[in-house]
Design an enzyme around this catalytic site. Structure first.
Site, short mmCIF file in Angstrom:
data_model
loop_
_atom_site.label_atom_id
_atom_site.label_comp_id
_atom_site.label_asym_id
_atom_site.label_seq_id
_atom_site.Cartn_x
_atom_site.Cartn_y
_atom_site.Cartn_z
N GLU A 1 1.14 3.31 10.76
CA GLU A 1 -0.31 3.39 10.49
C GLU A 1 -1.01 4.38 11.41
O GLU A 1 -2.06 4.10 11.96
CB GLU A 1 -0.95 1.99 10.58
CG GLU A 1 -0.57 1.17 9.37
CD GLU A 1 -1.39 -0.10 9.25
OE1 GLU A 1 -2.63 0.01 9.32
OE2 GLU A 1 -0.80 -1.16 9.06
N PRO B 1 8.12 10.79 1.55
CA PRO B 1 9.13 11.43 2.38
C PRO B 1 8.59 12.69 3.07
O PRO B 1 8.95 12.97 4.21
CB PRO B 1 10.23 11.78 1.37
CG PRO B 1 10.09 10.75 0.31
CD PRO B 1 8.62 10.44 0.21
N GLY C 1 3.65 12.13 5.85
CA GLY C 1 3.51 11.04 6.82
C GLY C 1 2.15 11.14 7.46
O GLY C 1 1.15 10.71 6.90
N PHE D 1 0.86 -1.17 0.00
CA PHE D 1 0.00 0.00 0.00
C PHE D 1 0.91 1.23 0.00
O PHE D 1 1.55 1.53 1.01
CB PHE D 1 -0.88 -0.04 1.25
CG PHE D 1 -1.99 0.96 1.31
CD1 PHE D 1 -2.93 1.04 0.30
CD2 PHE D 1 -2.10 1.83 2.39
CE1 PHE D 1 -3.98 1.96 0.36
CE2 PHE D 1 -3.14 2.75 2.46
CZ PHE D 1 -4.08 2.81 1.43
N GLY E 1 20.20 -7.79 33.18
CA GLY E 1 21.22 -7.73 32.12
C GLY E 1 20.94 -8.66 30.96
O GLY E 1 21.20 -8.34 29.80
#
Lengths: 389, 265
Positions: free
Chosen positions: A368, A130, A133, A125, A345
C-alpha cells in the site's frame, strides 16, 4: 481542554474484546497456519461475528458504525498477535469494503455490504499489476464498453483476499479511455468472482503473512454489466488515492500492533532469560534497546491516532497518514529486529512468535505504498520544489 | 424465565499485593476484571435464555467503577443490569454481601433461577452464593458443571455437580440458586454492536435504602468477620517425589510406594 488522549468507554471495551479474541483464538493456531500457508475461514468468520468487518460502515448495511479509530484499534490488537489475520481484516475493510461503501451506488451497497460486513464474503481491490506498482497510474488492464457490457482484459498481482472460497467480488481498476490531457482515464469496476473470463490463481511462497490470501488475477474478455462501474467513469484514480489514504492508516495500525506484540515478547523474555547470573534485561545494553522500543511505539501510536482523528473529523489527513504509515512500518522493522536480537538463537526459531514478527514487518514498508512513495507524498505536502519523484 | 446473575469485580492479577498495614488488597495500579467464574455464570444464563426464553438480569455490589463488569454483561446480551453501590455497604463481609444481594434480588422481583460463579478469585471464600440461597430460602446447587434439564412446567432443574470424587446428578425445585464451575461452558465475547449498545447504556444504581436493607446487617456493622492478617504461607519444605520414566515403569513403582506408605492395601 482541546487535547484529549482518553479513549471512550466503547473503544476501551472494544480493545479488550479484540485482545481477548486474538489471544484466545488466534494465538494458539497462528504459527501452524503460517507454516502451512493456510487461510483460516474459521477465524475470518469469527472476526465477522464479532463485528470487526465494517466498523466504519453504517448499520443499515450491516456495519457497526463505531468509527475509524475503533477500526484502527481492532487492527492493532489483531496484529499484536498475528500479521496474517490482521492482513485479512485490514484488507477486507480498507480495500474491500471501503471503496464499495464510499463510491458504490445504493444497489451495489445493498448487494455486497451485508455479506462483507459479517465476514461471510470478502472483497478485494485489484490495483497492482505486474508492471504497475508504485506507478499505479500505469495500469494496462483495459475495460472497453461494448453495448451494455464492460469487456475487461489484463492482469493484477499481489491482490489480498482475492482467491479464497469466500472472495466474492474484486474492485478492478482499469483504463477506460484517454483523458483530454492525454493521460489514461481510469475507472473502477466491480467484477464478481466466478465471472467467465475472470481467472484467479492463489500465490504461494510468501515470506510474510503466509496465512493471508494473495492472488494473481487474469481477465480475458471478461464481461460484466455496465452498471458494475463504481462511481463515475474516470474517477478510478481519485478513488484509488482516497482508498489508499485510508488503507495507510490500517497498514500503520498493523505495524504499530505488531511492534507492540514483538516488544511485549522481548520484554517478557528479557525478564526470564538469565545469562551471567542475572536477567538479560538488567544489562544496560538490553535495557536501552527496550527503552528505545517502548518510546518508538509510543511515538508511532501518537502519529497514527492523530492521523485517524483527522480522518474521523473529516479534515485533510493524507500527509499524516503517509507519515504514520512510513514511521510505524519502519519502526516495526527496528522493534522486530531488537526483539529477535534479545531472543538470541531462540528468536530464529519458528516456535518463537518473534520470528514471525521479524518476517511479517517487511511487508509493511512495501505494501500500500512503499516507504519511498510515502516520502514522495509527504514531500509534496510540505511544498518541496518539483514533484519529488 | 427470569434469571439473575450475581457478579463481582476483582483485581486482574494472580499476583495480588496486600498492604501489610491494613491487610487489605492494594487496588491502585491494578486493572479490574469480572471474576472469571462469574463470566461462566453470565454465559450459562444467556444460553438458558436462548433456549427457553426469558430475561437475564445481572447485579453486582461494589464501588462505582464496578459498573464496568455490568457494561460487559450488557455487551454480551444481558437484558438488565443493576449496580448496588452505597457507602453504607463498605466493609461488608460475605454474610453482609449475601444479605445485600438477596435483598436486591427481592427488590427486583425475585428470580426463577439465580446463578453465581463458584467463588471469586480474590477472596476465594465461595460463601456468597450459598449465603444468598439461604437468605432467599431456596435450594442451592453448588459446583454445577452441566445443566441437564430445566422444566418450567414442573418447576424443576436437574444439574450435574462437579465434585472431587466424581459427578453428582441432583434435582431441585425452582426457584433455585446454582454456582457454576468453568467446565460448564465457554463464555462468548461481545460483538462490536453489543459493545456499542452497552457503552451508551444508563445503568441504574441501587442504594441500601432502595433495596430496603437493614442498616445493622450491612457494612461493618453487619459483618461479624474481619480480616486480621493476609499473608502468603511459606512453601513447605521437603515436598514429594516426581517419578520419571515410561508409564509401564512408573505405575508399578507408584503402586509399590503407595502400598509401602499404607495409602492402599
Amino acid at each position: 481542554m482541546a487535547l484529549d488522549f482518553d479513549l471512550t468507554e466503547e473503544q476501551q471495551m472494544l480493545r479488550k474484546m479484540v485482545r481477548n479474541f486474538a489471544e484466545k483464538e488466534i494465538a494458539p493456531v497462528a504459527q501452524e497456519l503460517d507454516e502451512k500457508e493456510e487461510f483460516s475461514y474459521h477465524l475470518t468468520r469469527r472476526m465477522g461475528e464479532l463485528g470487526l468487518f465494517g466498523p466504519f460502515v453504517s448499520e443499515e448495511y450491516g456495519g457497526s458504525n463505531v468509527g475509524y479509530l475503533s477500526y484502527i484499534i481492532a487492527v492493532e490488537e489483531i496484529a499484536r498477535i498475528d500479521g496474517s489475520q490482521a492482513a485479512t481484516l485490514a484488507a477486507g475493510n480498507s480495500l474491500g469494503i471501503s471503496p464499495i461503501y464510499y463510491y458504490g451506488n445504493e444497489e451495489q451497497k445493498q448487494q455486497w455490504l451485508p455479506d462483507l460486513c459479517t465476514g461471510k464474503a470478502l472483497a478485494s481491490f485489484g490495483l497492482t499489476e505486474p508492471n504497475a506498482g508504485s506507478d499505479a497510474g500505469a495500469s494496462r488492464t483495459t475495460a472497453v464498453l461494448e453495448g451494455d457490457y464492460w469487456v475487461i482484459n489484463g492482469s493484477k498481482i499481489f491482490i489480498t483476499n482475492s482467491t479464497t472460497d469466500i472472495s466474492k467480488v474484486c474492485v478492478v481498476q482499469a483504463v477506460t479511455g484517454k483523458r483530454e490531457d492525454g493521460r489514461n482515464e481510469l475507472s473502477c469496476i466491480l467484477v464478481p468472482n466466478g465471472t467467465p473470463g475472470f481467472i484467479t490463481k492463489t500465490m504461494h511462497g510468501k515470506m510474510v503473512w503466509r496465512a493471508s490470501n494473495t492472488g494473481e488475477l487474469y481477465f480475458q474478455d471478461c464481461k460484466v454489466p455496465k452498471e458494475n462501474l463504481l462511481g463515475r467513469r474516470g474517477d478510478g484514480f481519485r478513488q484509488m488515492l482516497a482508498t489508499l489514504d485510508g488503507g495507510r492508516l490500517s497498514i500503520a495500525a498493523m505495524a504499530l500492533g505488531g511492534a507492540q506484540g514483538a516488544f511485549e515478547l522481548a520484554l517478557k523474555y528479557s525478564k526470564e532469560r538469565e545469562q551471567f547470573g542475572r536477567p538479560i534485561g538488567s544489562f544496560q545494553v538490553n535495557a536501552f534497546k527496550l527503552a528505545d522500543m517502548a518510546t518508538e511505539i509510543e511515538l508511532g501510536r501518537l502519529i497514527l491516532y492523530k492521523a485517524t482523528w483527522l480522518c474521523e473529523n473529516h479534515r485533510p489527513f493524507s500527509k499524516e497518514s503517509a507519515m504514520a504509515k512510513m514511521f510505524c512500518s519502519e519502526m516495526y522493522h527496528r522493534v522486530a529486529n531488537h526483539a529477535v536480537q534479545l531472543h538470541g538463537g531462540y528468536g530464529l526459531m519458528k516456535e518463537y512468535a518473534v520470528e514471525r514478527h521479524y518476517r511479517n514487518q517487511k511487508l509493511l514498508d512495501i505494501g500500500e505504498g512503499t516507504s519511498e512513495v510515502q516520502r514522495i507524498v509527504i514531500a509534496r505536502h510540505i511544498g518541496v520544489p518539483g514533484r519529488a519523484l | 424465565m427470569k434469571i439473575v446473575v450475581c457478579v463481582k469485580q476483582v483485581p486482574d492479577t494472580t499476583d495480588v499485593k496486600i498492604d501489610p498495614k491494613t491487610n487489605t488488597l492494594i487496588r491502585e495500579g491494578v486493572a479490574s476484571i469480572c471474576n472469571p467464574f462469574d463470566e461462566y455464570a453470565i454465559e450459562e444464563a444467556l444460553r438458558i435464555k436462548e433456549k427457553l426464553g426469558g430475561e437475564v438480569h445481572v447485579i453486582t455490589m461494589g464501588p462505582p467503577q464496578a459498573i464496568e463488569v455490568l457494561r460487559n454483561a450488557l455487551a454480551v446480551g444481558a437484558d438488565k443490569v443493576y449496580l448496588i453501590s452505597d457507602k453504607a455497604f463498605a466493609g461488608s463481609d460475605t454474610l453482609a454481601t449475601a444479605y445485600a444481594l438477596s435483598k436486591t434480588i427481592e427488590y427486583i422481583g425475585g428470580a426463577d433461577l439465580v446463578i453465581c460463579g463458584k467463588q471469586a478469585i480474590d477472596g476465594d471464600t465461595a460463601q456468597v452464593g450459598p449465603g444468598i440461597a439461604t437468605r432467599l430460602g431456596i435450594p442451592q446447587l453448588t459446583y454445577v458443571s452441566k445443566i441437564r434439564e430445566i422444566d418450567l412446567e414442573k418447576k424443576k432443574i436437574i444439574v450435574e455437580r462437579l465434585l472431587e470424587y466424581g459427578r453428582e446428578v441432583v434435582e431441585a425445585p425452582l426457584p433455585a440458586l446454582i454456582t457454576v464451575v468453568k467446565d460448564i461452558n465457554e463464555p462468548r465475547l461481545p460483538s462490536l454492536i453489543g459493545i456499542k449498545k452497552a457503552a451508551k447504556a444508563q445503568i441504574p444504581t441501587l442504594t441500601a435504602k432502595d433495596i430496603n436493607a437493614d442498616e445493622n446487617r450491612i457494612g461493618l456493622k453487619g459483618s461479624p468477620t474481619w480480616v486480621v492478617k493476609v499473608f502468603t504461607p511459606e512453601a513447605r519444605g521437603g515436598g514429594g517425589e516426581i517419578l520419571k520414566g515410561e508409564l509401564n515403569e512408573v505405575v508399578p513403582l507408584l503402586v509399590t510406594k503407595l502400598m509401602e506408605t499404607k495409602f492402599i492395601k
